[in-house]
Design an enzyme around this catalytic site. Structure first.
Site, PDB file in Angstrom:
ATOM      1  N   CYS A   3      20.493  -4.428 -33.499  1.00 36.59           N
ATOM      2  CA  CYS A   3      20.921  -5.517 -34.384  1.00 36.59           C
ATOM      3  C   CYS A   3      20.093  -5.582 -35.659  1.00 36.59           C
ATOM      4  O   CYS A   3      20.585  -6.048 -36.694  1.00 36.59           O
ATOM      5  CB  CYS A   3      20.878  -6.850 -33.642  1.00 36.59           C
ATOM      6  SG  CYS A   3      19.309  -7.180 -32.827  1.00 36.59           S
TER       7      CYS A   3
ATOM      8  N   GLU B 140      21.884 -15.123 -30.968  1.00 37.09           N
ATOM      9  CA  GLU B 140      21.385 -14.007 -31.772  1.00 37.09           C
ATOM     10  C   GLU B 140      22.569 -13.089 -31.985  1.00 37.09           C
ATOM     11  O   GLU B 140      23.012 -12.396 -31.070  1.00 37.09           O
ATOM     12  CB  GLU B 140      20.231 -13.297 -31.047  1.00 37.09           C
ATOM     13  CG  GLU B 140      19.450 -12.343 -31.941  1.00 37.09           C
ATOM     14  CD  GLU B 140      19.996 -10.936 -31.921  1.00 37.09           C
ATOM     15  OE1 GLU B 140      20.685 -10.581 -32.910  1.00 37.09           O
ATOM     16  OE2 GLU B 140      19.756 -10.205 -30.969  1.00 37.09           O
TER      17      GLU B 140
END
Length: 456
Positions: free
Chosen positions: A231, A197
Protein backbone atom coordinates in the site's frame (compact mmCIF):
# COMPACT_ATOMS: atom_id res chain seq x y z
CA UNK A 1 -15.43 -9.22 31.32
CA UNK A 2 -12.63 -10.76 33.35
CA UNK A 3 -10.14 -9.89 30.60
CA UNK A 4 -11.11 -6.21 30.63
CA UNK A 5 -10.87 -6.12 34.42
CA UNK A 6 -7.52 -7.92 34.50
CA UNK A 7 -4.35 -6.05 35.38
CA UNK A 8 -1.98 -4.98 32.66
CA UNK A 9 0.60 -7.44 33.97
CA UNK A 10 -1.70 -10.44 33.68
CA UNK A 11 -2.77 -9.47 30.14
CA UNK A 12 0.84 -9.01 29.10
CA UNK A 13 1.78 -12.39 30.56
CA UNK A 14 -0.69 -14.09 28.24
CA UNK A 15 0.28 -11.98 25.25
CA UNK A 16 3.94 -12.76 25.80
CA UNK A 17 3.03 -16.39 25.22
CA UNK A 18 1.67 -15.33 21.85
CA UNK A 19 4.86 -13.42 21.12
CA UNK A 20 6.94 -16.48 21.99
CA UNK A 21 4.76 -18.70 19.80
CA UNK A 22 5.32 -16.37 16.85
CA UNK A 23 9.07 -16.34 17.49
CA UNK A 24 9.08 -20.12 17.71
CA UNK A 25 7.10 -20.42 14.49
CA UNK A 26 9.19 -17.85 12.58
CA UNK A 27 10.46 -20.38 10.06
CA UNK A 28 6.97 -21.80 9.51
CA UNK A 29 5.61 -18.30 9.01
CA UNK A 30 8.31 -17.41 6.49
CA UNK A 31 7.54 -20.48 4.44
CA UNK A 32 3.79 -19.82 4.64
CA UNK A 33 4.18 -16.25 3.38
CA UNK A 34 6.46 -17.38 0.55
CA UNK A 35 4.08 -20.16 -0.45
CA UNK A 36 0.71 -18.40 -0.11
CA UNK A 37 1.50 -14.76 -0.93
CA UNK A 38 4.42 -15.38 -3.30
CA UNK A 39 6.91 -13.08 -1.59
CA UNK A 40 10.66 -13.62 -1.75
CA UNK A 41 12.03 -15.12 1.43
CA UNK A 42 13.80 -11.86 2.38
CA UNK A 43 10.48 -10.00 2.38
CA UNK A 44 8.83 -12.73 4.45
CA UNK A 45 11.64 -12.50 7.00
CA UNK A 46 11.14 -8.74 7.21
CA UNK A 47 7.41 -9.17 7.84
CA UNK A 48 7.96 -11.63 10.68
CA UNK A 49 10.61 -9.35 12.20
CA UNK A 50 8.54 -6.17 12.07
CA UNK A 51 5.49 -7.96 13.48
CA UNK A 52 7.48 -9.21 16.44
CA UNK A 53 8.88 -5.69 16.89
CA UNK A 54 5.37 -4.20 16.91
CA UNK A 55 4.14 -6.72 19.46
CA UNK A 56 7.14 -6.22 21.70
CA UNK A 57 6.69 -2.42 21.57
CA UNK A 58 3.06 -2.75 22.66
CA UNK A 59 3.87 -5.10 25.55
CA UNK A 60 6.79 -2.95 26.72
CA UNK A 61 5.24 0.51 26.43
CA UNK A 62 1.49 -0.07 26.47
CA UNK A 63 1.10 0.23 30.23
CA UNK A 64 2.50 3.76 30.14
CA UNK A 65 0.26 4.71 27.21
CA UNK A 66 -2.87 3.47 28.99
CA UNK A 67 -1.96 4.78 32.42
CA UNK A 68 -4.56 7.10 33.94
CA UNK A 69 -3.48 10.72 33.82
CA UNK A 70 -4.51 13.99 35.38
CA UNK A 71 -6.00 16.89 33.48
CA UNK A 72 -5.16 19.83 35.72
CA UNK A 73 -7.72 22.56 36.29
CA UNK A 74 -5.07 25.26 36.02
CA UNK A 75 -6.42 28.77 36.39
CA UNK A 76 -9.95 27.38 36.48
CA UNK A 77 -9.31 26.55 40.12
CA UNK A 78 -10.39 30.13 40.70
CA UNK A 79 -13.81 28.95 39.54
CA UNK A 80 -13.56 26.10 42.07
CA UNK A 81 -12.91 23.61 39.26
CA UNK A 82 -11.15 20.40 40.32
CA UNK A 83 -8.54 18.35 38.49
CA UNK A 84 -9.97 15.59 36.31
CA UNK A 85 -8.68 12.06 36.00
CA UNK A 86 -8.54 10.60 32.47
CA UNK A 87 -8.97 6.85 32.41
CA UNK A 88 -9.00 4.51 29.43
CA UNK A 89 -11.80 1.97 29.14
CA UNK A 90 -11.80 -1.02 26.76
CA UNK A 91 -14.29 -0.81 23.91
CA UNK A 92 -15.55 -4.35 24.41
CA UNK A 93 -15.28 -6.38 21.21
CA UNK A 94 -13.15 -5.25 18.27
CA UNK A 95 -13.77 -6.67 14.80
CA UNK A 96 -11.03 -6.85 12.18
CA UNK A 97 -11.45 -7.56 8.49
CA UNK A 98 -8.01 -8.74 7.45
CA UNK A 99 -5.86 -8.26 4.39
CA UNK A 100 -3.69 -10.65 2.40
CA UNK A 101 -0.69 -8.62 1.23
CA UNK A 102 0.93 -8.44 4.70
CA UNK A 103 -1.04 -11.20 6.42
CA UNK A 104 0.98 -11.09 9.63
CA UNK A 105 1.99 -7.46 10.19
CA UNK A 106 -1.28 -5.80 9.14
CA UNK A 107 -3.47 -8.34 10.94
CA UNK A 108 -1.72 -9.60 14.05
CA UNK A 109 -0.20 -6.29 15.20
CA UNK A 110 -3.60 -4.52 15.61
CA UNK A 111 -5.18 -7.67 17.04
CA UNK A 112 -2.54 -7.73 19.77
CA UNK A 113 -3.06 -4.03 20.51
CA UNK A 114 -6.82 -4.54 20.79
CA UNK A 115 -6.29 -7.45 23.20
CA UNK A 116 -3.67 -5.58 25.21
CA UNK A 117 -6.16 -2.75 25.71
CA UNK A 118 -8.59 -5.19 27.35
CA UNK A 119 -10.87 -6.06 24.45
CA UNK A 120 -11.96 -9.32 22.93
CA UNK A 121 -11.38 -9.65 19.18
CA UNK A 122 -13.16 -11.29 16.29
CA UNK A 123 -11.48 -11.26 12.93
CA UNK A 124 -11.94 -12.47 9.39
CA UNK A 125 -8.79 -13.33 7.44
CA UNK A 126 -8.73 -12.55 3.74
CA UNK A 127 -10.05 -15.28 1.47
CA UNK A 128 -6.71 -14.98 -0.37
CA UNK A 129 -4.68 -15.77 2.76
CA UNK A 130 -6.63 -18.47 4.58
CA UNK A 131 -3.46 -20.40 5.34
CA UNK A 132 -2.01 -17.42 7.17
CA UNK A 133 -5.34 -16.94 8.93
CA UNK A 134 -5.25 -20.53 10.16
CA UNK A 135 -1.73 -19.98 11.52
CA UNK A 136 -2.86 -16.91 13.45
CA UNK A 137 -5.77 -18.85 14.93
CA UNK A 138 -3.43 -21.69 15.89
CA UNK A 139 -1.07 -19.27 17.66
CA UNK A 140 -3.96 -17.82 19.65
CA UNK A 141 -5.06 -21.27 20.80
CA UNK A 142 -1.55 -22.42 21.68
CA UNK A 143 -1.00 -19.19 23.65
CA UNK A 144 -4.12 -19.88 25.71
CA UNK A 145 -6.64 -17.56 24.04
CA UNK A 146 -10.01 -19.23 23.67
CA UNK A 147 -12.65 -18.26 21.14
CA UNK A 148 -14.33 -16.06 23.77
CA UNK A 149 -11.31 -13.72 23.56
CA UNK A 150 -9.96 -14.28 20.04
CA UNK A 151 -12.42 -15.68 17.51
CA UNK A 152 -11.74 -16.31 13.84
CA UNK A 153 -14.48 -16.39 11.22
CA UNK A 154 -13.90 -17.44 7.62
CA UNK A 155 -15.81 -16.47 4.51
CA UNK A 156 -16.36 -13.86 1.86
CA UNK A 157 -17.66 -10.30 2.08
CA UNK A 158 -21.03 -11.37 3.47
CA UNK A 159 -19.29 -12.82 6.53
CA UNK A 160 -17.52 -9.52 7.08
CA UNK A 161 -20.83 -7.71 6.72
CA UNK A 162 -22.42 -9.98 9.31
CA UNK A 163 -19.51 -9.40 11.68
CA UNK A 164 -20.04 -5.64 11.54
CA UNK A 165 -23.59 -6.08 12.80
CA UNK A 166 -22.79 -8.70 15.42
CA UNK A 167 -22.44 -6.37 18.40
CA UNK A 168 -18.83 -5.29 18.04
CA UNK A 169 -17.84 -1.89 19.41
CA UNK A 170 -15.32 -0.90 16.73
CA UNK A 171 -13.91 -2.31 13.50
CA UNK A 172 -10.56 -2.27 11.72
CA UNK A 173 -10.46 -2.70 7.95
CA UNK A 174 -7.51 -2.90 5.57
CA UNK A 175 -8.15 -2.97 1.84
CA UNK A 176 -9.32 -0.97 -1.15
CA UNK A 177 -11.23 2.30 -1.12
CA UNK A 178 -14.65 1.05 -2.39
CA UNK A 179 -14.79 -1.78 0.15
CA UNK A 180 -13.42 0.47 2.89
CA UNK A 181 -16.03 3.13 2.28
CA UNK A 182 -18.75 0.48 2.35
CA UNK A 183 -17.46 -0.75 5.71
CA UNK A 184 -17.29 2.77 7.15
CA UNK A 185 -20.77 3.56 5.85
CA UNK A 186 -22.15 0.44 7.49
CA UNK A 187 -20.40 1.26 10.76
CA UNK A 188 -21.76 4.79 10.64
CA UNK A 189 -25.30 3.50 10.21
CA UNK A 190 -24.78 1.44 13.36
CA UNK A 191 -23.29 4.33 15.31
CA UNK A 192 -19.90 2.61 15.48
CA UNK A 193 -16.37 3.87 14.89
CA UNK A 194 -13.80 2.35 12.58
CA UNK A 195 -10.16 2.40 11.58
CA UNK A 196 -9.57 2.04 7.85
CA UNK A 197 -6.22 1.68 6.13
CA UNK A 198 -7.08 1.99 2.46
CA UNK A 199 -5.25 2.22 -0.83
CA UNK A 200 -2.20 4.33 -1.50
CA UNK A 201 -0.87 5.85 -4.72
CA UNK A 202 2.30 7.24 -3.25
CA UNK A 203 4.31 10.02 -4.83
CA UNK A 204 8.05 10.71 -4.66
CA UNK A 205 9.48 14.17 -5.32
CA UNK A 206 13.06 14.02 -6.64
CA UNK A 207 15.08 17.23 -6.37
CA UNK A 208 18.03 18.12 -8.62
CA UNK A 209 20.37 17.54 -5.67
CA UNK A 210 19.40 13.86 -5.37
CA UNK A 211 22.26 11.49 -6.34
CA UNK A 212 21.04 9.46 -9.30
CA UNK A 213 22.60 6.06 -8.59
CA UNK A 214 21.62 5.54 -4.96
CA UNK A 215 18.25 7.30 -5.23
CA UNK A 216 17.15 5.39 -8.32
CA UNK A 217 18.06 2.09 -6.66
CA UNK A 218 16.00 2.99 -3.57
CA UNK A 219 13.04 4.18 -5.66
CA UNK A 220 13.07 1.00 -7.74
CA UNK A 221 12.96 -1.13 -4.62
CA UNK A 222 10.16 0.98 -3.14
CA UNK A 223 8.14 0.57 -6.34
CA UNK A 224 8.54 -3.17 -6.84
CA UNK A 225 8.79 -4.61 -3.32
CA UNK A 226 6.02 -7.15 -2.82
CA UNK A 227 5.47 -7.11 -6.59
CA UNK A 228 4.12 -3.60 -6.09
CA UNK A 229 1.31 -5.02 -3.94
CA UNK A 230 2.31 -2.81 -1.05
CA UNK A 231 0.00 0.00 0.00
CA UNK A 232 2.95 2.37 0.57
CA UNK A 233 4.80 1.42 -2.62
CA UNK A 234 6.04 4.34 -4.73
CA UNK A 235 3.84 4.65 -7.82
CA UNK A 236 4.47 8.23 -8.97
CA UNK A 237 7.89 9.85 -9.36
CA UNK A 238 8.02 13.60 -10.00
CA UNK A 239 11.48 14.69 -11.11
CA UNK A 240 12.24 18.39 -10.76
CA UNK A 241 14.17 18.89 -13.98
CA UNK A 242 15.03 16.36 -16.68
CA UNK A 243 13.26 13.02 -16.08
CA UNK A 244 15.10 11.03 -18.75
CA UNK A 245 18.13 9.93 -16.69
CA UNK A 246 15.80 8.84 -13.91
CA UNK A 247 13.51 6.97 -16.29
CA UNK A 248 16.46 5.09 -17.78
CA UNK A 249 17.91 4.26 -14.37
CA UNK A 250 14.58 2.95 -13.05
CA UNK A 251 14.06 0.93 -16.22
CA UNK A 252 17.52 -0.61 -15.87
CA UNK A 253 16.69 -1.67 -12.31
CA UNK A 254 13.33 -3.07 -13.42
CA UNK A 255 14.89 -5.16 -16.19
CA UNK A 256 17.51 -6.53 -13.81
CA UNK A 257 14.96 -7.93 -11.35
CA UNK A 258 14.82 -11.71 -11.08
CA UNK A 259 11.15 -12.53 -11.60
CA UNK A 260 9.98 -15.98 -10.59
CA UNK A 261 8.54 -18.37 -8.04
CA UNK A 262 10.16 -17.68 -4.64
CA UNK A 263 9.61 -21.29 -3.67
CA UNK A 264 11.95 -22.59 -6.35
CA UNK A 265 15.00 -20.37 -5.96
CA UNK A 266 16.42 -16.92 -5.36
CA UNK A 267 14.19 -14.22 -6.87
CA UNK A 268 13.66 -10.51 -6.36
CA UNK A 269 9.99 -10.34 -7.27
CA UNK A 270 7.29 -12.97 -7.13
CA UNK A 271 3.84 -13.19 -8.75
CA UNK A 272 0.74 -11.15 -8.17
CA UNK A 273 -1.70 -12.68 -5.72
CA UNK A 274 -3.89 -14.26 -8.43
CA UNK A 275 -4.34 -14.54 -12.18
CA UNK A 276 -7.43 -12.35 -11.86
CA UNK A 277 -5.42 -9.66 -10.09
CA UNK A 278 -2.73 -9.88 -12.76
CA UNK A 279 -5.27 -9.46 -15.55
CA UNK A 280 -6.88 -6.48 -13.81
CA UNK A 281 -3.44 -4.93 -13.41
CA UNK A 282 -2.64 -5.49 -17.10
CA UNK A 283 -5.88 -3.76 -18.06
CA UNK A 284 -4.84 -0.72 -15.98
CA UNK A 285 -1.43 -0.60 -17.68
CA UNK A 286 -3.14 -0.70 -21.07
CA UNK A 287 -5.44 2.13 -19.99
CA UNK A 288 -2.46 4.23 -18.89
CA UNK A 289 -0.78 3.66 -22.26
CA UNK A 290 -3.99 4.60 -24.05
CA UNK A 291 -4.02 7.82 -21.99
CA UNK A 292 -0.55 8.77 -23.20
CA UNK A 293 1.85 6.78 -21.03
CA UNK A 294 4.92 5.30 -22.72
CA UNK A 295 6.28 1.91 -21.68
CA UNK A 296 10.02 2.11 -21.00
CA UNK A 297 10.36 -1.35 -19.50
CA UNK A 298 8.01 -4.21 -18.73
CA UNK A 299 4.34 -3.65 -19.46
CA UNK A 300 3.79 -7.33 -20.23
CA UNK A 301 2.42 -10.47 -18.67
CA UNK A 302 5.17 -13.06 -18.19
CA UNK A 303 3.92 -16.05 -20.11
CA UNK A 304 3.77 -19.46 -18.48
CA UNK A 305 2.40 -20.79 -15.25
CA UNK A 306 1.72 -18.31 -12.45
CA UNK A 307 0.40 -14.75 -12.15
CA UNK A 308 3.66 -13.05 -13.12
CA UNK A 309 3.94 -9.55 -14.53
CA UNK A 310 7.12 -7.75 -15.54
CA UNK A 311 8.26 -4.78 -13.46
CA UNK A 312 6.98 -1.81 -15.41
CA UNK A 313 8.30 1.73 -15.80
CA UNK A 314 6.15 4.29 -17.63
CA UNK A 315 6.92 7.82 -18.78
CA UNK A 316 4.30 10.51 -19.01
CA UNK A 317 4.19 14.19 -19.92
CA UNK A 318 0.71 14.91 -18.52
CA UNK A 319 -1.39 13.52 -15.69
CA UNK A 320 -3.75 11.43 -17.85
CA UNK A 321 -1.80 8.18 -17.40
CA UNK A 322 -1.65 8.79 -13.66
CA UNK A 323 -5.41 9.12 -13.49
CA UNK A 324 -5.73 5.82 -15.38
CA UNK A 325 -3.45 4.14 -12.83
CA UNK A 326 -4.81 5.75 -9.63
CA UNK A 327 -4.81 3.24 -6.81
CA UNK A 328 -3.36 0.43 -8.94
CA UNK A 329 -1.95 -2.57 -7.07
CA UNK A 330 1.01 -4.08 -8.90
CA UNK A 331 4.60 -3.57 -10.12
CA UNK A 332 4.52 -0.21 -11.87
CA UNK A 333 6.01 3.24 -11.41
CA UNK A 334 5.30 6.25 -13.61
CA UNK A 335 7.82 9.05 -14.07
CA UNK A 336 7.04 12.65 -14.96
CA UNK A 337 9.32 15.67 -15.25
CA UNK A 338 8.27 18.88 -13.47
CA UNK A 339 9.36 22.41 -14.28
CA UNK A 340 9.87 23.38 -10.64
CA UNK A 341 9.30 22.32 -7.05
CA UNK A 342 5.92 24.02 -6.81
CA UNK A 343 4.62 22.00 -9.74
CA UNK A 344 5.93 18.80 -8.17
CA UNK A 345 4.25 19.47 -4.82
CA UNK A 346 1.00 20.39 -6.57
CA UNK A 347 1.09 17.16 -8.59
CA UNK A 348 1.90 15.04 -5.54
CA UNK A 349 -1.03 16.55 -3.63
CA UNK A 350 -3.36 16.52 -6.63
CA UNK A 351 -4.67 13.06 -5.85
CA UNK A 352 -7.45 11.74 -3.65
CA UNK A 353 -4.91 9.41 -2.07
CA UNK A 354 -2.89 10.42 0.98
CA UNK A 355 -1.22 7.41 2.52
CA UNK A 356 2.53 8.12 2.25
CA UNK A 357 4.93 10.24 0.22
CA UNK A 358 8.64 10.86 -0.03
CA UNK A 359 11.17 13.59 -0.83
CA UNK A 360 14.65 12.90 -2.18
CA UNK A 361 17.69 15.17 -2.28
CA UNK A 362 20.24 16.97 -0.14
CA UNK A 363 19.65 19.63 2.51
CA UNK A 364 17.84 18.56 5.65
CA UNK A 365 15.98 21.81 6.38
CA UNK A 366 14.74 22.23 2.81
CA UNK A 367 13.63 18.62 2.59
CA UNK A 368 11.73 18.83 5.88
CA UNK A 369 9.97 21.96 4.67
CA UNK A 370 8.89 20.17 1.48
CA UNK A 371 7.82 17.08 3.43
CA UNK A 372 5.62 19.23 5.66
CA UNK A 373 3.66 20.34 2.57
CA UNK A 374 2.74 16.83 1.44
CA UNK A 375 -0.84 15.82 2.20
CA UNK A 376 -0.12 12.35 3.54
CA UNK A 377 -0.44 10.44 6.79
CA UNK A 378 3.22 9.41 6.53
CA UNK A 379 6.18 11.07 4.84
CA UNK A 380 9.75 9.93 4.36
CA UNK A 381 12.91 11.82 3.44
CA UNK A 382 15.42 9.91 1.31
CA UNK A 383 13.59 6.70 2.13
CA UNK A 384 10.36 4.90 1.33
CA UNK A 385 8.33 1.85 2.40
CA UNK A 386 10.78 0.61 5.09
CA UNK A 387 9.67 3.19 7.73
CA UNK A 388 6.12 1.80 7.46
CA UNK A 389 7.38 -1.03 9.65
CA UNK A 390 8.35 1.33 12.49
CA UNK A 391 6.98 -0.22 15.69
CA UNK A 392 6.39 3.02 17.59
CA UNK A 393 5.19 5.32 14.80
CA UNK A 394 1.50 5.59 13.85
CA UNK A 395 0.59 3.95 10.54
CA UNK A 396 -2.26 5.27 8.41
CA UNK A 397 -3.35 7.79 5.82
CA UNK A 398 -5.53 10.80 5.19
CA UNK A 399 -7.99 11.83 2.47
CA UNK A 400 -9.27 8.72 0.66
CA UNK A 401 -6.43 6.60 2.02
CA UNK A 402 -7.89 6.03 5.42
CA UNK A 403 -9.10 7.00 8.87
CA UNK A 404 -7.41 6.39 12.19
CA UNK A 405 -4.05 4.81 12.93
CA UNK A 406 -2.56 1.50 13.91
CA UNK A 407 0.64 0.73 15.84
CA UNK A 408 2.49 2.76 18.41
CA UNK A 409 0.74 4.81 21.08
CA UNK A 410 -1.88 6.23 18.71
CA UNK A 411 -2.72 2.75 17.47
CA UNK A 412 -3.19 1.45 21.00
CA UNK A 413 -5.45 4.38 21.90
CA UNK A 414 -7.74 3.45 18.99
CA UNK A 415 -8.86 0.49 21.09
CA UNK A 416 -9.96 2.34 24.21
CA UNK A 417 -12.44 5.05 25.11
CA UNK A 418 -11.37 8.02 27.21
CA UNK A 419 -13.41 8.54 30.36
CA UNK A 420 -13.00 11.79 32.26
CA UNK A 421 -13.60 11.30 35.98
CA UNK A 422 -14.51 14.43 38.00
CA UNK A 423 -14.72 14.13 41.75
CA UNK A 424 -15.75 16.54 44.50
CA UNK A 425 -16.26 15.92 48.19
CA UNK A 426 -19.70 15.92 49.75
CA UNK A 427 -20.92 19.30 50.93
CA UNK A 428 -18.54 22.23 50.87
CA UNK A 429 -18.40 25.31 48.69
CA UNK A 430 -19.78 24.95 45.15
CA UNK A 431 -19.03 27.20 42.18
CA UNK A 432 -22.62 28.09 41.23
CA UNK A 433 -25.75 27.30 43.19
CA UNK A 434 -29.29 28.64 43.16
CA UNK A 435 -30.21 31.27 43.98
CA UNK A 436 -27.55 33.20 42.06
CA UNK A 437 -25.86 35.88 44.14
CA UNK A 438 -24.25 39.18 43.23
CA UNK A 439 -21.02 37.82 44.71
CA UNK A 440 -20.87 34.99 42.20
CA UNK A 441 -21.70 37.37 39.39
CA UNK A 442 -18.95 39.76 40.47
CA UNK A 443 -16.42 36.93 40.75
CA UNK A 444 -17.14 35.78 37.20
CA UNK A 445 -16.80 39.31 35.83
CA UNK A 446 -13.41 39.72 37.51
CA UNK A 447 -12.30 36.33 36.17
CA UNK A 448 -13.24 37.29 32.60
CA UNK A 449 -11.40 40.62 32.85
CA UNK A 450 -8.25 39.15 34.39
CA UNK A 451 -7.79 36.03 32.30
CA UNK A 452 -9.52 36.77 28.99
CA UNK A 453 -9.46 40.59 28.84
CA UNK A 454 -13.18 40.41 28.25
CA UNK A 455 -15.58 43.17 29.19
CA UNK A 456 -18.83 41.54 30.30
Amino acid sequence: TAWAAATWRSRVERLRRLERRLAGMAGEWVEAIVREIGKPRVEALVEVSTTLDAIRWTLKHGEKVLRARTAGAGVQRLLLMRDARIEWRPIGVVGLIGTWNYPLLLNLAPLVQALAAGNAVIWKPSELALGAGALVERMFREAGFGAELAATVVGSADVGEAMLGSGIGKAVFTGGIPAGRAVLSRLGSLGLAGVAELSGFDAAIVLPSAPLKSTAAALAWSAFVGAGQTCVATKRVYVVGDPEPWTRALADHARALRLGNPGTGAVDMGPLISVEARDRFDARICAAVAAGGRVVSGGRIRQGEGAFYEATVLRADEDGPERALAGVFGPVVIVRGMADLESAVEAANGSEFGLAGSVWGRGGRELRAIAARLETGMVTINDAVTPAGHAAAPFGGIKASGFGRTRGAMGLLEFVEAQAVHQRGVGGLRPQLFPYSQGIEKMLEIYLRLHHRARP
